[in-house]
Design a protein around this motif. Structure first.
Motif, short mmCIF file in Angstrom:
data_model
loop_
_atom_site.label_atom_id
_atom_site.label_comp_id
_atom_site.label_asym_id
_atom_site.label_seq_id
_atom_site.Cartn_x
_atom_site.Cartn_y
_atom_site.Cartn_z
N ALA A 12 14.62 -5.39 7.82
CA ALA A 12 15.16 -4.85 6.57
C ALA A 12 14.06 -4.54 5.55
O ALA A 12 14.17 -3.57 4.79
CB ALA A 12 16.15 -5.85 5.97
N ASP A 13 12.98 -5.33 5.54
CA ASP A 13 11.91 -5.10 4.57
C ASP A 13 10.85 -4.13 5.08
O ASP A 13 9.88 -3.85 4.38
CB ASP A 13 11.27 -6.42 4.15
N GLY A 14 11.01 -3.64 6.31
CA GLY A 14 10.08 -2.67 6.86
C GLY A 14 8.81 -3.26 7.43
O GLY A 14 7.98 -2.53 7.97
N ALA A 15 8.61 -4.57 7.32
CA ALA A 15 7.36 -5.19 7.73
C ALA A 15 7.27 -5.34 9.25
O ALA A 15 8.28 -5.45 9.95
CB ALA A 15 7.19 -6.55 7.06
N SER A 16 6.04 -5.38 9.74
CA SER A 16 5.75 -5.71 11.13
C SER A 16 5.20 -7.14 11.17
O SER A 16 4.56 -7.60 10.23
CB SER A 16 4.69 -4.77 11.71
N GLN A 17 5.45 -7.82 12.28
CA GLN A 17 4.83 -9.12 12.50
C GLN A 17 3.54 -8.91 13.29
O GLN A 17 3.48 -8.07 14.19
CB GLN A 17 5.75 -10.05 13.28
N ALA B 299 -5.85 -3.18 11.19
CA ALA B 299 -4.80 -3.64 10.28
C ALA B 299 -5.09 -3.15 8.85
O ALA B 299 -4.18 -2.71 8.14
CB ALA B 299 -4.69 -5.15 10.32
N ALA B 300 -6.33 -3.25 8.44
CA ALA B 300 -6.69 -2.80 7.09
C ALA B 300 -6.41 -1.30 6.93
O ALA B 300 -5.89 -0.86 5.90
CB ALA B 300 -8.16 -3.11 6.82
N ALA B 301 -6.76 -0.52 7.95
CA ALA B 301 -6.54 0.93 7.88
C ALA B 301 -5.05 1.27 7.89
O ALA B 301 -4.61 2.20 7.21
CB ALA B 301 -7.25 1.62 9.03
N LEU B 302 -4.28 0.50 8.66
CA LEU B 302 -2.84 0.74 8.72
C LEU B 302 -2.17 0.40 7.38
O LEU B 302 -1.20 1.04 6.98
CB LEU B 302 -2.21 -0.07 9.86
N LYS B 303 -2.70 -0.60 6.69
CA LYS B 303 -2.16 -0.93 5.37
C LYS B 303 -2.34 0.25 4.41
O LYS B 303 -1.49 0.48 3.53
CB LYS B 303 -2.84 -2.18 4.82
N GLU B 304 -3.41 0.99 4.60
CA GLU B 304 -3.63 2.17 3.77
C GLU B 304 -2.56 3.23 4.02
O GLU B 304 -2.32 4.09 3.16
CB GLU B 304 -5.02 2.75 4.05
N LYS B 305 -1.94 3.17 5.18
CA LYS B 305 -0.86 4.10 5.51
C LYS B 305 0.51 3.55 5.12
O LYS B 305 1.54 4.14 5.47
CB LYS B 305 -0.88 4.41 7.01
N GLY B 306 0.53 2.43 4.44
CA GLY B 306 1.79 1.88 3.97
C GLY B 306 2.40 0.80 4.84
O GLY B 306 3.49 0.30 4.53
N HIS B 307 1.71 0.40 5.91
CA HIS B 307 2.25 -0.66 6.76
C HIS B 307 2.12 -2.01 6.06
O HIS B 307 1.12 -2.30 5.40
CB HIS B 307 1.52 -0.68 8.09
N HIS C 180 -0.41 3.73 14.43
CA HIS C 180 0.60 4.08 13.44
C HIS C 180 1.83 4.67 14.13
O HIS C 180 2.97 4.29 13.83
CB HIS C 180 0.03 5.06 12.43
N ARG C 181 1.61 5.56 15.06
CA ARG C 181 2.72 6.19 15.77
C ARG C 181 3.40 5.21 16.72
O ARG C 181 4.62 5.29 16.92
CB ARG C 181 2.21 7.43 16.51
#
Length: 624
Positions: free
Chosen positions: A550-555, A566-574, A331-332
């Motif tokens: 612009a949309d904040g998304a990561s590739q 990835a699933a855990a990071l989605k819980e943090k708003g990624h 996340h960091r």
């Protein structure tokens, strides 16, 4: 464990393997250069090399075996890649070379980035007050910068090498003349560009024989490229930047060789002979930072790679990976990348044209202040603004007038992240070392896959479209550090990197991949230095790239998207998008790297699968 063939075979400059030497009993001019087996990792001594192509790696090793140094080997490899990986690099483009000189214990950088012609200005990228559509610029004479490759090679060899162009170009000449066996990746690259290549009679002649790509297993030759290399080998950079080659380049850009049945017109270039004749490579001081006891060197502006990687590392240094979960550290990593990209996009440009706040961007105090923008629990939901590194300059001076207004126009560039900062932008990376301890980390490019799509008629090489790396704001009067200007070098993301511990080299690495180069290098460093992964594992691990879109998304690569992290990071708003908007491409980057081991050996690695797999070799040792 299989012994490296180069350690036990002798013969010509490209004597790849005893078995191949016996098979190639026909005259050299009629038999293709044999393809030795791919090995993604090797450990040994006496020197090492890694590239995306086995023939290029073998050429570097042969130069080392013949007494050449790491610089000689890197240029020899680049020469071969100009033939076997022509859609990624070649003498129609440029690059950045980072060199460690063991006897002087110092690092130098050679900037041979392409430059805008003197007649170029931002107005050429607008029509009716609006930016020209990107795809019209991409394949055109307008997009080509003055190539820097040949001048960069010559400067590197004359200052820091032991061989001349006449020797190190011989492997490339041989491969261009005799040809090589085409693989699936080469076919895929050609196929993706068929419509572009058909526009130009000279390009179709070389890359679409019979009107279609050379099939897998077919032999691809480029005698015009061999002729060009011979001219440069005999006449040095003067032969490229003056005389017949220079005239052919200018004519190609100002009067493109359109096919009779071309489906559309292309925009004309404005390059002149004087632009080529006056081109200069720059020898620059590297940028550096420290990270958990390591010293990390990169190349500074006009590439943003060294500065962005350094800033992201400075941000990450405030967190201890051993004290948190991998998800929390990832996340960091993503949020540090987001902030580094905000600053990179706002402030980095050609230092001969803009005041780049290098000291501020590299300041540990700035990193402490900038780190406050990272929420330890949640991802930023969208694009974040740039910080103010000017306040942390060693010798504070008023920020340039554009600095206050740049953040307001971030993300509005017609040629920026929304359209072109995707993994399909092609480049290639080379790493070499020698028995004396010299090290080279070298990234070269022609920009987009296949450059501007135009082969110089009769000379066999594609021209770059590096001017698409300039930012073109929606308003033709908006300020920006990276706007097109006469003679200016467009900002790059190239990130050749060298890592030292206690004054000795530990790691050399780099990658292709457009703006994902920065995050690929950064994630490989995190994998190896923070997570303790062995180097090959660190290189092969699934990748995720956050570049302050612009949309904040990561590739992210599919393997990462399927991971528990990835699933855990989605819980943090990624939010994640699937890397690979182009059919057949779902990989981020293609690393080559060398690890210098405590026992005096080196371990050299290449991508085991991405881009069809790379090739790693040592002069004396074992392949794995």
């Amino acid at each position: 464990m299989r012994r490296l063939f180069i350690a036990v075979c002798t013969g010509s400059l490209l004597a790849f393997a005893c078995a191949h030497d016996k098979a190639a009993s026909s005259p050299a001019s009629s038999s293709p250069v044999p393809t030795p087996p791919l090995t993604p990792q090797a450990t040994g001594q006496g020197g090492a090399a890694s590239t995306v192509d086995v023939r290029a790696t073998a050429a570097a090793i042969e130069i080392l075996k013949g007494g050449g140094n790491a610089v000689d080997a890197a240029v020899a490899a680049a020469g071969v890649l100009g033939v076997t990986d022509p859609y990624s690099c070649g003498i129609g483009g440029g690059g950045f070379m980072l060199i460690y000189l063991a006897d002087e214990k110092r690092v130098v950088a050679i900037d041979h980035r392409e430059t805008a012609p003197r007649a170029m200005s931002r107005e050429f990228f607008y029509e009716g007050g609006a930016p020209i559509p990107m795809m019209e610029v991409l394949t055109s004479g307008l997009s080509a910068g003055v190539p820097g490759m040949v001048r960069g090679w010559e400067v590197a060899l004359q200052r820091y090498g032991t061989r001349g162009l006449s020797e190190v170009l011989q492997p490339g000449i041989r491969v261009a003349e005799r040809g090589f066996e085409v693989d699936q990746f080469f076919v895929d690259q050609t196929t993706r560009n068929v419509d572009r290549f058909k526009l130009f009679s000279s390009t179709a002649r070389v890359y679409l024989p019979g009107g279609k790509p050379t099939p897998v297993g077919g032999i691809f030759t480029n005698p015009d490229m061999a002729k060009t290399y011979r001219l440069v080998a005999e006449g040095g950079s003067r032969a490229f930047y003056q005389g017949e080659i220079a005239r052919a380049i200018v004519d190609t850009l100002t009067n493109p060789p359109m096919a009779p049945d071309a489906s559309r017109k292309v925009r004309l270039g404005v390059m002149q002979l004087a632009d080529l004749e006056d081109y200069e490579a720059r020898v620059r001081e590297p940028v550096k930072t420290t990270y958990r006891g390591y010293t990390v060197y990169g190349v500074g502006a006009p590439t943003s790679g060294g500065l962005a990687v350094s800033l992201a590392l400075n941000l990450l240094e405030g967190y201890e990976p051993a004290s948190m979960s991998r998800v929390d550290f990832l996340h960091r990593y993503l949020e540090s990348s987001r902030l580094a990209f905000a600053d990179r996009t706002a402030y980095v440009g050609d230092p001969e044209y803009v005041d780049v706040p290098v000291d501020g961007l590299l300041s540990k105090a700035y990193a402490i202040e900038r780190r406050k923008a990272i929420d330890p629990a949640r991802a930023a939901p969208r694009e974040v603004p740039a910080g103010n590194p000017f306040a942390f300059q060693v010798d504070p001076s008023p920020a340039p007038r554009m600095a206050a207004t740049v953040p307001a126009v971030m993300g509005s560039a017609a040629l920026a992240a929304a359209e072109l900062d995707t993994p399909d932008r092609e480049t290639t990376h080379i790493v070499t070392s020698d028995k004396a301890g010299n090290v080279v980390s070298y990234t070269c490019t022609i920009e987009f896959e296949g450059g501007d799509g135009i082969v110089v008629p009769g000379y066999g090489f594609l021209l770059n479209n590096e001017l698409t790396d300039f930012d073109v704001p929606k308003s033709p009067t908006a300020p920006h550090a990276n706007i097109p200007e006469p003679g200016k070098r467009p900002r790059s993301s190239i990130s050749p990197t060298l890592v030292f511990k206690d004054g000795a080299p530990v790691l050399a690495l780099g990658s292709p991949g457009g703006s994902t180069i920065i995050t690929t290098v950064l994630q490989t460093l995190v994998n190896h230095l923070d997570f303790g992964m062995p180097l090959l594992e660190a290189v092969a691990a699934p990748r995720v790239s956050q570049r302050n879109s612009a949309d904040g998304a990561s590739q992210a690569e599919p393997e990462f998207l399927a991971s528990p992290e990835a699933a855990a990071l989605k819980e943090k708003g990624h939010v994640f998008g699937n890397a690979g908007p182009v059919a057949g491409m779902n990989a981020i980057g293609a690393v080559t790297a060398i690890r210098f081991n405590p026992d005096g050996t080196v371990t050299v690695v290449a991508e085991p699968k991405r881009r069809g797999g790379g090739s790693a070799m040592v002069v004396e040792g074992a392949a794995k």
